[in-house]
Design an enzyme around this catalytic site. Sequence first.
Site, PDB file in Angstrom:
ATOM      1  N   ASP A 158       0.858  -1.197   0.000  1.00 47.68           N
ATOM      2  CA  ASP A 158       0.000   0.000   0.000  1.00 47.68           C
ATOM      3  C   ASP A 158       0.886   1.235   0.000  1.00 47.68           C
ATOM      4  O   ASP A 158       1.867   1.304   0.764  1.00 47.68           O
ATOM      5  CB  ASP A 158      -0.876   0.023   1.258  1.00 47.68           C
ATOM      6  CG  ASP A 158      -1.779  -1.194   1.275  1.00 47.68           C
ATOM      7  OD1 ASP A 158      -2.391  -1.480   0.224  1.00 47.68           O
ATOM      8  OD2 ASP A 158      -1.815  -1.876   2.329  1.00 47.68           O
ATOM      9  N   PRO A 183      20.398  41.996  32.508  1.00 47.22           N
ATOM     10  CA  PRO A 183      20.374  42.331  33.926  1.00 47.22           C
ATOM     11  C   PRO A 183      21.022  41.323  34.861  1.00 47.22           C
ATOM     12  O   PRO A 183      21.305  41.646  36.002  1.00 47.22           O
ATOM     13  CB  PRO A 183      18.877  42.395  34.210  1.00 47.22           C
ATOM     14  CG  PRO A 183      18.263  41.489  33.205  1.00 47.22           C
ATOM     15  CD  PRO A 183      19.095  41.593  31.973  1.00 47.22           C
ATOM     16  N   ASP A 222      32.375  43.352  32.816  1.00 45.54           N
ATOM     17  CA  ASP A 222      32.115  44.008  34.095  1.00 45.54           C
ATOM     18  C   ASP A 222      31.840  42.998  35.196  1.00 45.54           C
ATOM     19  O   ASP A 222      31.531  41.846  34.934  1.00 45.54           O
ATOM     20  CB  ASP A 222      30.840  44.854  33.975  1.00 45.54           C
ATOM     21  CG  ASP A 222      31.140  46.203  33.376  1.00 45.54           C
ATOM     22  OD1 ASP A 222      32.320  46.534  33.258  1.00 45.54           O
ATOM     23  OD2 ASP A 222      30.164  46.908  33.044  1.00 45.54           O
ATOM     24  N   LYS A 278      34.680  47.394  38.262  1.00 46.29           N
ATOM     25  CA  LYS A 278      35.132  48.520  39.084  1.00 46.29           C
ATOM     26  C   LYS A 278      34.681  48.342  40.530  1.00 46.29           C
ATOM     27  O   LYS A 278      33.739  47.637  40.812  1.00 46.29           O
ATOM     28  CB  LYS A 278      34.551  49.825  38.544  1.00 46.29           C
ATOM     29  CG  LYS A 278      35.129  50.227  37.214  1.00 46.29           C
ATOM     30  CD  LYS A 278      34.666  51.590  36.807  1.00 46.29           C
ATOM     31  CE  LYS A 278      33.315  51.567  36.140  1.00 46.29           C
ATOM     32  NZ  LYS A 278      33.289  51.281  34.740  1.00 46.29           N
ATOM     33  N   GLY A 307      27.092  45.072  32.011  1.00 52.30           N
ATOM     34  CA  GLY A 307      25.832  44.667  32.639  1.00 52.30           C
ATOM     35  C   GLY A 307      24.684  45.529  32.127  1.00 52.30           C
ATOM     36  O   GLY A 307      24.854  46.718  31.850  1.00 52.30           O
ATOM     37  N   ASP A 314      22.228  47.506  29.967  1.00 49.11           N
ATOM     38  CA  ASP A 314      22.409  48.166  28.678  1.00 49.11           C
ATOM     39  C   ASP A 314      23.661  49.054  28.767  1.00 49.11           C
ATOM     40  O   ASP A 314      23.869  49.698  29.800  1.00 49.11           O
ATOM     41  CB  ASP A 314      21.177  49.030  28.366  1.00 49.11           C
ATOM     42  CG  ASP A 314      21.325  49.715  27.017  1.00 49.11           C
ATOM     43  OD1 ASP A 314      20.924  49.113  26.012  1.00 49.11           O
ATOM     44  OD2 ASP A 314      21.877  50.836  26.968  1.00 49.11           O
ATOM     45  N   ILE A 338      22.919  52.817  29.744  1.00 51.59           N
ATOM     46  CA  ILE A 338      22.141  53.223  30.929  1.00 51.59           C
ATOM     47  C   ILE A 338      23.059  53.099  32.137  1.00 51.59           C
ATOM     48  O   ILE A 338      23.409  51.987  32.562  1.00 51.59           O
ATOM     49  CB  ILE A 338      20.893  52.332  31.125  1.00 51.59           C
ATOM     50  CG1 ILE A 338      19.947  52.427  29.933  1.00 51.59           C
ATOM     51  CG2 ILE A 338      20.165  52.716  32.418  1.00 51.59           C
ATOM     52  CD1 ILE A 338      19.134  53.693  29.830  1.00 51.59           C
ATOM     53  N   MET A 356      21.505  52.019  41.939  1.00 49.72           N
ATOM     54  CA  MET A 356      22.582  52.333  42.887  1.00 49.72           C
ATOM     55  C   MET A 356      22.076  53.193  44.049  1.00 49.72           C
ATOM     56  O   MET A 356      22.703  54.182  44.426  1.00 49.72           O
ATOM     57  CB  MET A 356      23.725  53.055  42.159  1.00 49.72           C
ATOM     58  CG  MET A 356      24.382  52.178  41.107  1.00 49.72           C
ATOM     59  SD  MET A 356      25.484  53.040  40.005  1.00 49.72           S
ATOM     60  CE  MET A 356      24.366  53.774  38.844  1.00 49.72           C
TER      61      MET A 356
HETATM   62  C1  LIG Z   1      26.666  50.805  37.180  1.00 42.74           C
HETATM   63  S1  LIG Z   1      24.969  50.435  37.135  1.00 42.74           S
HETATM   64  C2  LIG Z   1      24.898  49.591  35.626  1.00 42.74           C
HETATM   65  C3  LIG Z   1      23.529  49.564  35.064  1.00 42.74           C
HETATM   66  C4  LIG Z   1      23.462  48.768  33.774  1.00 42.74           C
HETATM   67  N1  LIG Z   1      24.165  49.430  32.711  1.00 42.74           N
HETATM   68  C5  LIG Z   1      22.025  48.510  33.358  1.00 42.74           C
HETATM   69  O1  LIG Z   1      21.602  48.991  32.292  1.00 42.74           O
HETATM   70  O2  LIG Z   1      21.325  47.803  34.067  1.00 42.74           O
HETATM   71  C6  LIG Z   1      24.874  49.152  38.325  1.00 42.74           C
HETATM   72  C7  LIG Z   1      23.566  49.190  39.091  1.00 42.74           C
HETATM   73  O3  LIG Z   1      22.537  48.603  38.331  1.00 42.74           O
HETATM   74  C8  LIG Z   1      21.640  47.965  39.207  1.00 42.74           C
HETATM   75  N2  LIG Z   1      21.608  46.537  38.860  1.00 42.74           N
HETATM   76  C9  LIG Z   1      22.332  45.909  37.943  1.00 42.74           C
HETATM   77  N3  LIG Z   1      21.959  44.629  37.848  1.00 42.74           N
HETATM   78  C10 LIG Z   1      20.967  44.443  38.724  1.00 42.74           C
HETATM   79  C11 LIG Z   1      20.140  43.349  39.088  1.00 42.74           C
HETATM   80  N4  LIG Z   1      20.232  42.165  38.486  1.00 42.74           N
HETATM   81  N5  LIG Z   1      19.201  43.518  40.029  1.00 42.74           N
HETATM   82  C12 LIG Z   1      19.033  44.709  40.621  1.00 42.74           C
HETATM   83  N6  LIG Z   1      19.781  45.789  40.314  1.00 42.74           N
HETATM   84  C13 LIG Z   1      20.729  45.663  39.379  1.00 42.74           C
HETATM   85  C14 LIG Z   1      22.117  48.161  40.619  1.00 42.74           C
HETATM   86  O4  LIG Z   1      21.488  49.319  41.107  1.00 42.74           O
HETATM   87  C15 LIG Z   1      23.588  48.385  40.369  1.00 42.74           C
HETATM   88  O5  LIG Z   1      24.158  49.106  41.437  1.00 42.74           O
END
Ligand SMILES: C[S@@+](CC[C@H](N)C(=O)[O-])C[C@H]1O[C@@H](n2cnc3c(N)ncnc32)[C@H](O)[C@@H]1O
Length: 489
Positions: free
Chosen positions: A44, A224, A247, A269, A321, A323, A326, A403
């Site tokens: 078949d 994140p 980072d 840092k 970390g 973006d 930001i 932060m």
């Molecule tokens: C120097 S800034 C960098 C931010 C990064 N460029 C971003 O767009 O998320 C680091 C801060 O981002 C925040 N952060 C980064 N990752 C995080 C996470 N998984 N949970 C909560 N806060 C976070 C905290 O406030 C930390 O002190």
Amino acid sequence: MFYLPLFHRLQGAQCLVIGGGQTALRKLRWLVRAGAQITVIAPDIDPGIKRMRDAGQLIIERRPFYPEAVHAGLRLVISATNAPQVSESVFARALENGVLVNCVDRTELCTIIFPAIIDRFPILVAVSSMGQSPTLSRSVRGWIETRLPQGLGRLAELAGRLRFEVKKALPNVDARKGFWDTVFSSPAATKAMRGKVDEAVRDAQQMLARQQAGGEIVLVGAGPGDPDLITLRGLRAIQSADVLMYDKLVHPSLLDYARRDVELVDVGKQGPREEAGAKGWGSASHPSGGPRPSGTHMQVAINARIVDEAKQGKKVVRLKGGDPFIFGRGGEEMLAAAEQGFCVEVIPGITAGMAAASSSGVPLTHRHVSQSVRFLTGHRVAQAQNFEWSDWARDDQTLVIYMALVSLEAIQERLLAAGKSPDTPAILIENATLESQREVFASLSGLAQSVAEAGVSGPSIIIVGQAVEVAEQARLLLRNAAEQPTQTA
Ligand SMILES: C[S@@+](CC[C@H](N)C(=O)[O-])C[C@H]1O[C@@H](n2cnc3c(N)ncnc32)[C@H](O)[C@@H]1O
């Protein structure tokens, strides 16, 4: 049993398929694609197989299987029947005659097995569980399918068209490999995959000229925290990096995607909280063995290192970390590179503020509650005099504060002093998107104390505004629903 994956050339080779149903049809499609000379034996026959016969792609013998059909002139025989004794006979005859054999769903009667195939011709990916679980192989295929762009095959066309030109321009094998890795993760690759292969070839030729003159710089947002939240383009950039500078908040498992010969540079840092003893989830010390240098000095050194490496013709991927733009000083790195004549590619990432909101159920622009979102940094806020606190205190917006831990008390006091209601809902999200994510809900007036009591030590985002209440409402509704007795019909 270990089966070695090989790709088999069947063009013009005699192949026999026993069985005329859907299973046979699936195998036949691949055999036809491979250009085999196919005979099908079965009493078949499925209409799809008949259509193949009508198109001249195979011949059919409408009869039951007979052992002499398997002879030494065949390259491959497939048994796709439900009759166990037929498969056993096919297998025995194939072994006697030195013919490759596959009996569907009878791994013990196979000298070859079919993988699950991801087809992006001429790129084919074969997945096998060595016959243990075809279902799992198909699931894995599904996972890979979503990662491989549909137009991938066109990349092979791009590579084919430039192959000899590149070989001539870059006699060194490593340089060629680096060049192709770069092209495959560049916008030229995207163009090729969208069908604009001529344009892609021109772009790649320009990249070739640039590689002969110098390197490339890419800023990549790593997302994140959860490594699954990086973009596909970001991942490809990591895979093609000669130098990967990362980072402290980049998840360590993302580094595993880099080439084995990549130069890894930890440029994390020392922030204000780390000086006070808090840690991220990356490696805690600097490769020099000493403490992490803080802010500006380190940033100047990072900018210089990026440019130096690129000047040596390398592809430098700066993995940051969240973006890159930001609160990430990505802009400074881009400007430092531009000053030296390097055009930087920037690959966006999911910023921690958005990820923290989504993963804790806070809809940042919930209708009727929040018309806008402000991303703020709490870094050094206590000393700063020039913030528009009254602007921050407005009701119809959501504040997302990065932060903020070091200055939390000061932020809380100033918002209250600027007229923000003490009852405004607030949340702190620690380690957003990671398994260790924690949330602390409080009203604005009790926020600093609740956070202190919770003993928060990981990277954290604070969100202030009525939108936070929506997350609380959703939790309440879920709790109520879970407590309802199950409805019976
Ligand atoms: C120097 S800034 C960098 C931010 C990064 N460029 C971003 O767009 O998320 C680091 C801060 O981002 C925040 N952060 C980064 N990752 C995080 C996470 N998984 N949970 C909560 N806060 C976070 C905290 O406030 C930390 O002190």
